[in-house]
Design a protein around this motif. Structure first.
Motif, PDB file in Angstrom:
ATOM      1  N   UNK A 363       0.817  -1.225   0.000  1.00 23.35           N
ATOM      2  CA  UNK A 363       0.000   0.000   0.000  1.00 23.35           C
ATOM      3  C   UNK A 363       0.843   1.265   0.000  1.00 23.35           C
ATOM      4  N   UNK A 364       2.178   1.129   0.115  1.00 27.57           N
ATOM      5  CA  UNK A 364       3.064   2.286   0.144  1.00 27.57           C
ATOM      6  C   UNK A 364       3.673   2.511  -1.231  1.00 27.57           C
ATOM      7  N   UNK A 365       4.185   3.720  -1.502  1.00 27.68           N
ATOM      8  CA  UNK A 365       4.896   3.949  -2.764  1.00 27.68           C
ATOM      9  C   UNK A 365       6.073   3.001  -2.916  1.00 27.68           C
ATOM     10  N   UNK A 366       6.625   2.937  -4.148  1.00 23.16           N
ATOM     11  CA  UNK A 366       7.597   1.900  -4.480  1.00 23.16           C
ATOM     12  C   UNK A 366       8.793   1.874  -3.529  1.00 23.16           C
ATOM     13  N   UNK A 367       9.510   3.001  -3.376  1.00 22.50           N
ATOM     14  CA  UNK A 367      10.699   3.009  -2.523  1.00 22.50           C
ATOM     15  C   UNK A 367      10.346   2.761  -1.074  1.00 22.50           C
ATOM     16  N   UNK A 368       9.235   3.325  -0.628  1.00 19.50           N
ATOM     17  CA  UNK A 368       8.806   3.116   0.754  1.00 19.50           C
ATOM     18  C   UNK A 368       8.443   1.656   0.980  1.00 19.50           C
ATOM     19  N   UNK A 391       9.986  10.966   3.355  1.00 23.38           N
ATOM     20  CA  UNK A 391       8.612  10.470   3.273  1.00 23.38           C
ATOM     21  C   UNK A 391       8.586   8.947   3.366  1.00 23.38           C
ATOM     22  N   UNK A 392       9.653   8.277   2.911  1.00 22.14           N
ATOM     23  CA  UNK A 392       9.716   6.817   2.994  1.00 22.14           C
ATOM     24  C   UNK A 392       9.924   6.371   4.433  1.00 22.14           C
ATOM     25  N   UNK A 393      10.760   7.097   5.172  1.00 21.83           N
ATOM     26  CA  UNK A 393      10.931   6.789   6.589  1.00 21.83           C
ATOM     27  C   UNK A 393       9.625   7.011   7.352  1.00 21.83           C
ATOM     28  N   UNK A 420       9.944  16.458  10.328  1.00 21.66           N
ATOM     29  CA  UNK A 420       9.537  15.057  10.196  1.00 21.66           C
ATOM     30  C   UNK A 420       8.230  14.805  10.944  1.00 21.66           C
ATOM     31  N   UNK A 421       8.028  15.469  12.067  1.00 22.32           N
ATOM     32  CA  UNK A 421       6.758  15.334  12.786  1.00 22.32           C
ATOM     33  C   UNK A 421       5.602  15.804  11.917  1.00 22.32           C
ATOM     34  N   UNK A 422       5.828  16.853  11.124  1.00 22.84           N
ATOM     35  CA  UNK A 422       4.784  17.311  10.201  1.00 22.84           C
ATOM     36  C   UNK A 422       4.492  16.259   9.139  1.00 22.84           C
ATOM     37  N   UNK A 423       5.546  15.591   8.656  1.00 23.68           N
ATOM     38  CA  UNK A 423       5.330  14.520   7.673  1.00 23.68           C
ATOM     39  C   UNK A 423       4.488  13.391   8.274  1.00 23.68           C
ATOM     40  N   UNK A 424       4.796  13.017   9.502  1.00 20.66           N
ATOM     41  CA  UNK A 424       4.014  11.974  10.153  1.00 20.66           C
ATOM     42  C   UNK A 424       2.558  12.383  10.301  1.00 20.66           C
ATOM     43  N   UNK A 425       2.342  13.642  10.667  1.00 20.71           N
ATOM     44  CA  UNK A 425       0.967  14.115  10.856  1.00 20.71           C
ATOM     45  C   UNK A 425       0.201  14.106   9.537  1.00 20.71           C
ATOM     46  N   UNK A 426       0.870  14.429   8.424  1.00 19.44           N
ATOM     47  CA  UNK A 426       0.180  14.459   7.131  1.00 19.44           C
ATOM     48  C   UNK A 426      -0.232  13.064   6.677  1.00 19.44           C
ATOM     49  N   UNK A 427       0.424  12.012   7.197  1.00 20.10           N
ATOM     50  CA  UNK A 427       0.061  10.651   6.804  1.00 20.10           C
ATOM     51  C   UNK A 427      -1.063  10.064   7.652  1.00 20.10           C
ATOM     52  N   UNK A 523      18.957   0.133   1.360  1.00 15.94           N
ATOM     53  CA  UNK A 523      17.827   0.501   0.502  1.00 15.94           C
ATOM     54  C   UNK A 523      18.067   1.915   0.000  1.00 15.94           C
ATOM     55  N   UNK A 524      18.196   2.082  -1.310  1.00 18.91           N
ATOM     56  CA  UNK A 524      18.418   3.389  -1.914  1.00 18.91           C
ATOM     57  C   UNK A 524      17.084   3.977  -2.359  1.00 18.91           C
ATOM     58  N   UNK A 525      16.818   5.187  -1.956  1.00 16.48           N
ATOM     59  CA  UNK A 525      15.568   5.840  -2.324  1.00 16.48           C
ATOM     60  C   UNK A 525      15.532   6.149  -3.815  1.00 16.48           C
ATOM     61  N   UNK A 526      14.361   6.010  -4.392  1.00 14.44           N
ATOM     62  CA  UNK A 526      14.139   6.379  -5.793  1.00 14.44           C
ATOM     63  C   UNK A 526      13.262   7.627  -5.891  1.00 14.44           C
ATOM     64  N   UNK A 527      13.106   8.322  -4.780  1.00  9.47           N
ATOM     65  CA  UNK A 527      12.286   9.534  -4.755  1.00  9.47           C
ATOM     66  C   UNK A 527      13.195  10.736  -4.943  1.00  9.47           C
ATOM     67  N   UNK A 528      13.164  11.410  -6.095  1.00 10.30           N
ATOM     68  CA  UNK A 528      14.077  12.542  -6.326  1.00 10.30           C
ATOM     69  C   UNK A 528      13.601  13.793  -5.591  1.00 10.30           C
TER      70      UNK A 528
END
Length: 756
Positions: A363-368, A391-393, A420-427, A523-528
């Protein structure tokens, strides 16, 4: 990319000024003075290129302190003289202001002047219940949060450095003071000497004068002079005590440069340069006294193949490398290797079946999704990527929460934590229907001190199941070892970060060593990273510096020809051009420059920016309410903030919403103005707009990681004040991170011999 937005208001360049308390070498030389255009602005015409092609820069770089060469020599000297006159003018004005402020009589303590008189006036105002009369306190106070009572967790490592001085017995300090003054050394060193050497410091100094080298800031030539004054004819360069002390001092200096150990030949060569007659004997003496430890490590590269069949028949001895290191860093690396091996070998906690983890990954994006699948079955995972990869973390912690795991993230800075706390809240679901165990974000320092993050269990381990450490390249060996020791068996540790940024301020290269050792999944991120800035920084990461399309002026190049013009244009950008043309206010624009000293270092730029943005007398250690600052409570930690007020307790700061009080005696050592920072201070932080200043005399200091780190601090807009011409593309293409000598990679491979 484009040149600087058109300007209609003339901005004063400010006064770079010299700082007597400089702690870094002053970059030498300025280029040729510029001639402003008809408008007096000196607006740049034509397109500017980051690589320096087509630049109007014509200054010369200084490498030895010589001001220019050839026909440019007279103009360069004129520029230096003009800067010096400007600095003297500002100093005279400051002296006149102080004289005017001291006209009023003081009822008691009338013989006091300067800082002492100012503090006495402030104390009386506080005692009478009135507002202090100093000019620094006449401005209205900032938002109420700055004056709110400090939380219980406030006494963090910020105040820790004061403990040794407070614990020193007065009689011990007096004894050391007598020894110092008797040999002509500054008595101000007495308290630091007691803090380092203990209660018997006076006797230890008499027995071994070179113990003075253990005090931070003392150099070998100063210790030699002290020893000559104390020992007289008995003092000599071949003294065994001198060789031992210099060995320890060199290892400490190596640690400051990031090394956890030194190759034995490099150490003996450095001792020879310090006039030690028998370097090998000095090293052996340090080893015999337990001041240092010796190690034998196999080289990273395999030995060369035999040249002939005859050579192949003879047994080949495996070469070894002899390393010398201080015990604290040796133990930290060994403890870290043991802790990481324990996490890799322990079975991750089974909360959720393989099907549950796969459902979250799908259910997550590819790199995540790849990161979630890898963390499901491994206790240690390395995750590489830029800012967008966070965003993957966040997706991993979201999946852990859904599976009932206790997950936390730890960032290097409070800004990284909050972002990062804001990123968590947005999810989180918008309807508030999220279930599972709570997740959160903290700083690494707060997590280890207990001021932030989860509680500890009965065994003293952090009460969590998943820990994601952001900004992993900033981990030094001692911090990383404490983190590994704090995790319980079965916990999952994910070290996430951008391998292209500058390494830690402390010794070691933990993240790079782990990547090179290849002892755990990566794991290398593919999110540019998005936008023109992301494209520019991505190119720098692979050694390419090219032009990018910036239709919204996301990247602007401002060519300059000398130091004075660089200061002028920087102030103009921050105070006028960027707020007007880009819409980012000055308080959200950060200046980054290669060093603290020199005509365009942080000191000079902060002086000019303060004069333009928050002028004031600097009545408390050079600071006024509203000043932007950076607080460094410990080496390697930089906390941006603002000055709220000053009183008898000390300097009151607001650091990312957290009130901090810095005692008076620590202000000069731990607080600097913060409109301009170095890239090392800025790592782990981001701002809406960044102005990177590259003066001509900084060309030799540029490396690819420095440029990558500095340019990558910008979110919406990046201005480059460009005076290094072709040195910039050359640094990006050819100058890598400065190497560090460490043992972690060999220790990790010894712990996991089957790893590829």
């Amino acid at each position: 990319m484009s040149t600087e937005p058109e300007t209609t208001q003339d901005a004063e360049p400010g006064t770079p000024g010299a700082d007597a308390a400089a702690v870094a070498p002053e970059p030498a030389g300025e280029g040729v003075d510029r001639v402003d255009g008809p408008s007096g602005e000196g607006d740049v015409s034509g397109e500017g290129d980051v690589s320096g092609e087509g630049s109007e820069s014509s200054g010369t770089d200084g490498g030895t302190g010589t001001e220019g060469t050839g026909s440019a020599e007279g103009a360069a000297q004129l520029s230096e003289a003009a800067a010096e006159l400007a600095a003297q003018r500002v100093e005279r004005e400051r002296i006149e202001r102080r004289k005017a402020e001291k006209q009023a009589p003081i009822e008691a303590g009338g013989k006091l002047s300067g800082t002492a008189a100012d503090l006495l006036a402030a104390v009386r105002a506080v005692e009478s219940g009135e507002k202090p009369v100093a000019a620094a306190f006449r401005e209205p106070e900032p938002a109420p949060r700055g004056t709110a009572p400090e939380p219980v967790r406030q006494p963090r490592p910020v105040t820790a450095p004061a403990a040794p001085a407070q614990a020193a017995a007065p009689e011990a300090v007096a004894a050391v003071r007598a020894v110092l003054t008797g040999a002509g050394a500054p008595e101000a060193l007495a308290a630091p000497v007691v803090a380092v050497l203990g209660e018997g410091a006076g006797d230890r100094l008499r027995e071994d004068p070179w113990q003075l080298l253990r005090v931070p800031g003392v150099r070998p030539e100063q210790a030699d002079g002290f020893a000559r004054a104390l020992l007289g004819a008995e003092c000599g360069p071949d003294d065994e005590r001198r060789g031992t002390a210099l060995t320890v001092w060199l290892l400490e200096q190596a640690a400051v440069a990031g090394h956890t150990a030194l190759d034995a030949p490099a150490l003996t060569a450095a001792l020879s340069q310090r006039s030690v007659p028998d370097p090998d004997a000095a090293v052996q003496s340090a080893l015999a006294e337990g001041e240092a430890l010796v190690f034998q490590d196999a080289p990273a590269a395999a030995p060369p193949a035999p040249a002939s069949q005859d050579d192949a028949e003879e047994p080949q001895e495996r070469p070894v490398r002899i390393l010398i290191g201080l015990e604290r860093y040796a133990l930290a690396e060994e403890s870290l290797a043991d802790g990481l091996a324990r996490l890799m070998n322990s079975v991750p906690k089974e909360d959720g079946s393989a099907a549950d983890w796969e459902r979250e990954a799908a259910s997550a994006p590819r790199s995540a999704g790849e990161l979630i699948r890898t963390a499901a079955t491994h206790g240690l995972v390395l995750h590489t990527g830029g800012e967008a990869s966070r965003s993957e973390a966040a997706a991993l912690l979201h999946a852990a929460r859904a599976l009932g795991l206790r997950g936390w993230a730890a960032a290097h800075t409070s800004g990284g934590r909050d972002g990062f706390a804001d990123r968590l809240a947005r999810q989180e679901p918008a309807d508030g229907s999220a279930t599972g165990t709570a997740t959160g974000a903290a700083t690494v320092a707060g997590l280890l001190s207990g001021a932030e993050g989860p509680a500890r269990d009965a065994d003293g381990a952090l009460d969590l199941d998943v820990l994601v450490v952001l900004d992993a390249p900033q981990l030094d060996v001692e911090t990383a070892a404490m983190l590994a020791e704090s995790l319980p068996d079965g916990a999952r540790l994910v070290l996430s970060g951008d391998p292209g940024v500058l390494w830690s301020a402390g010794p070691g290269r933990v993240f790079a060593d782990l990547l090179a050792a290849r002892v755990c999944p990566q794991v290398a991120s593919r999110t540019p990273d998005p936008g023109p800035i992301g494209e520019l920084v991505s190119g720098i990461g692979i050694g390419e510096l090219g032009q990018v399309e910036a239709p919204g002026k996301e990247v602007v190049i401002v060519p300059v020809r000398d130091a004075g013009e660089a200061v002028h244009r920087t102030v103009q950008l921050v105070a006028d051009s960027v707020p007007r043309a880009i819409g980012v206010p000055a308080e959200q624009t950060q200046v980054i420059t290669p060093g603290h000293g020199g005509a365009v270092g942080t000191r000079a730029l902060n002086t000019a920016l303060k004069e333009r943005l928050n002028p004031g007398p600097g009545r408390f250690g050079g600071f006024d309410p509203g000043d932007r600052i950076v607080h460094s409570p410990a080496p390697g930690r930089a906390l941006p903030g603002r000055v709220v007020r000053a009183d008898t307790e000390g300097l009151h700061l607001d650091c990312s919403g957290t009130p901090v009080v810095v005692p008076r005696e620590q202000v000069e050592r731990t607080v600097r103005h913060g409109w301009a920072l170095t890239a090392h201070q800025a790592v782990g932080l981001r701002w809406p707009a960044v102005v990177v200043v590259l003066p001509g005399d900084a060309a030799a200091a540029l490396t690819r990681p420095w440029v990558y780190t500095a340019f990558g601090r910008a979110e919406r807009h990046l201005s480059v004040v460009h005076g290094v011409e072709q040195a910039l593309p050359r640094a990006v293409a050819e100058v890598p991170q400065k190497p560090r000598t460490t043992r972690l990679q060999a220790l990790l491979k010894a712990q996991t011999p089957t790893a590829d």
